[in-house]
Design a protein around this motif. Structure first.
Motif, PDB file in Angstrom:
ATOM      1  N   PHE A  53       0.829  -1.205   0.000  1.00 20.78           N
ATOM      2  CA  PHE A  53       0.000   0.000   0.000  1.00 20.78           C
ATOM      3  C   PHE A  53       0.864   1.256   0.000  1.00 20.78           C
ATOM      4  O   PHE A  53       0.521   2.261  -0.633  1.00 20.78           O
ATOM      5  N   TYR A  54       1.991   1.218   0.702  1.00 20.56           N
ATOM      6  CA  TYR A  54       2.827   2.404   0.863  1.00 20.56           C
ATOM      7  C   TYR A  54       3.835   2.593  -0.265  1.00 20.56           C
ATOM      8  O   TYR A  54       4.510   3.618  -0.323  1.00 20.56           O
ATOM      9  N   ALA A  55       3.956   1.587  -1.147  1.00 23.45           N
ATOM     10  CA  ALA A  55       4.895   1.711  -2.263  1.00 23.45           C
ATOM     11  C   ALA A  55       4.394   2.759  -3.249  1.00 23.45           C
ATOM     12  O   ALA A  55       3.230   2.738  -3.665  1.00 23.45           O
ATOM     13  N   LEU A  56       5.264   3.683  -3.631  1.00 20.90           N
ATOM     14  CA  LEU A  56       4.852   4.746  -4.545  1.00 20.90           C
ATOM     15  C   LEU A  56       4.811   4.239  -5.980  1.00 20.90           C
ATOM     16  O   LEU A  56       5.680   3.467  -6.404  1.00 20.90           O
ATOM     17  N   PRO A  57       3.805   4.665  -6.753  1.00 17.35           N
ATOM     18  CA  PRO A  57       3.757   4.287  -8.169  1.00 17.35           C
ATOM     19  C   PRO A  57       4.943   4.877  -8.924  1.00 17.35           C
ATOM     20  O   PRO A  57       5.479   5.931  -8.555  1.00 17.35           O
TER      21      PRO A  57
END
Length: 409
Positions: A53-57
């Motif tokens: 969820f916290y991984a940036l696109p």
């Protein structure tokens, strides 16, 4: 600006501990503690799977402040509450687009006509790294002081992690322009969920969160003119940064906070000529900064103390309040230089040794002289960590008067 000790574990728990926790709370459920055990079981499951969820696109998407990149329901929410973990667009001190994480919580059921007032919460210091974010962990609601009472009254509650925590991004510790924008954009993010959020807003923060809330109040009219900020409440706020640094630097907690701040400022103001910690810190302090900044206040407090203890009396090589550019940077990140357009509630513990009562009293006096409508309360026999909780019996009725949860209250 906070030293709190709560039962939270950082970094994330191991699968063995998680399995043990699940077994234990299932037993609690058999003994009748269903709601509590349900929340812990759900929280353990959420923590185990929340990483993506916290991984940036990649590439980083563009979007208006407050626009959601993603959201996910939190099954660990208290009974009667709908909640989401959110990743939303915001801006940093320089106006660069960034992504920030946080939590949105709202009462179950249809919203009243005219919608619900949104309370944006600024959390106290938990650290500065991604894993130190309040939304990370088994109980993402643990540090939202007064959340249950606010939801019971019908408010929507939003809680930003601040930039660089939870989701990767620029540092924000005691960087008022970034923290303030993050708090306002969390309100905008709530407006994109089906929670009945109105444009009416109240700001509420403790310690570092009080600092953030004050900057959000100052920025609101120019940065988020569509939001109607009706009131701001703060408990033991970090106000005069130079005075607080001078008062606290002889204490282990003060060294920890100073290390967080100077590490953050060194990164954020790297384009500012002379913003080199070697200009004001001793060589051992400079060497310690990255180690201390890598530790979370909750769960790694003893390690922070072990590093801080040898630095007592040997942290500063020069006075930041009289050494440029640090004096200017501390001044720029000190709130309260102008009249606030909304009423202000300030709570302060009489026995606080981190945010000193006399510094808060001077801030209150200055705001009153500027013409801000101020209500202040000094809490007897209260230190720093309990200031917000003990202020609630006075703050909540004040808030209901100044910023009702719904129209017609």
């Amino acid at each position: 600006m906070d030293i709190l000790v709560r039962h939270r574990k950082h970094p994330r728990i191991s699968s063995r501990v998680a399995a043990f926790a699940v077994a234990a709370v299932l037993m609690l459920g058999l003994l009748g503690g269903y709601s509590c055990s349900r929340r812990i079981v759900e929280g353990v499951a959420e923590e185990a799977s929340e990483g993506p969820f916290y991984a940036l696109p990649t590439p980083l998407p563009t979007g208006a402040p407050g626009e959601l990149v993603r959201s996910e329901p939190l099954a660990s929410a208290p009974d009667g509450v709908n909640a989401w973990r959110v990743l939303y667009h915001s801006k940093d001190l320089y106006g660069n687009g960034i992504l920030v994480s946080g939590v949105v919580a709202a009462p179950e059921g249809p919203a009243p006509e005219g919608g619900r007032t949104v309370v944006s919460w600024g959390h106290p210091t938990t650290g500065t790294r991604t894993r130190c974010a309040p939304s990370v962990g088994i109980d993402p609601f643990d540090l939202i002081e007064g959340m249950k009472s606010l939801l019971d009254r019908g408010y929507v509650v939003v809680a930003t992690d601040y930039a660089g925590m939870g989701a990767p991004g620029p540092d924000s510790f005691l960087v008022g322009g970034t923290e303030g924008r993050n708090m306002l954009d969390a309100v905008r993010a709530a407006g994109r969920l089906d929670v009945g959020a109105s444009s009416r807003v109240a700001l509420w923060g403790h310690s570092q969160g009080g600092h953030a809330a004050l900057f959000a109040a100052e920025l609101a009219e120019s940065y988020a003119p569509e939001l109607k900020v009706q009131a701001i409440a703060v408990a033991a706020p970090a106000v005069n940064l130079a005075a607080l640094l001078d008062a606290d630097i002889a204490d282990i907690s003060g060294v920890t906070i100073a290390a967080y701040a100077f590490d953050s400022y060194t990164s954020v103001y790297q384009r500012t000529r002379g913003a080199d910690p070697r200009n004001i810190l001793t060589a051992p302090a400079v060497a310690a900064l990255p180690h201390m900044a890598g530790l979370c206040l909750l769960g790694q407090n003893s390690q922070l103390h072990d590093i801080s203890r040898p630095l007592l009396g040997n942290f500063l090589a020069a006075d930041p309040a009289s050494t440029e550019p640090w004096a200017t940077l501390l001044g720029e990140n000190t709130p309260g230089g102008s009249k606030l357009q909304m009423p202000l509630f300030v709570a302060q513990g009489a026995d606080d040794t981190l945010v000193r009562p006399e510094i808060t009293a001077a801030f209150v006096a200055k705001q009153q002289a500027l013409g801000t409508k101020v209500t202040s309360e000094v809490l007897p026999k209260t230190g720093h960590g309990l200031a917000a909780l003990r202020a609630l019996p006075t703050m909540l009725p004040w808030l209901e008067t100044m910023a009702p949860a719904r129209l017609g209250n």
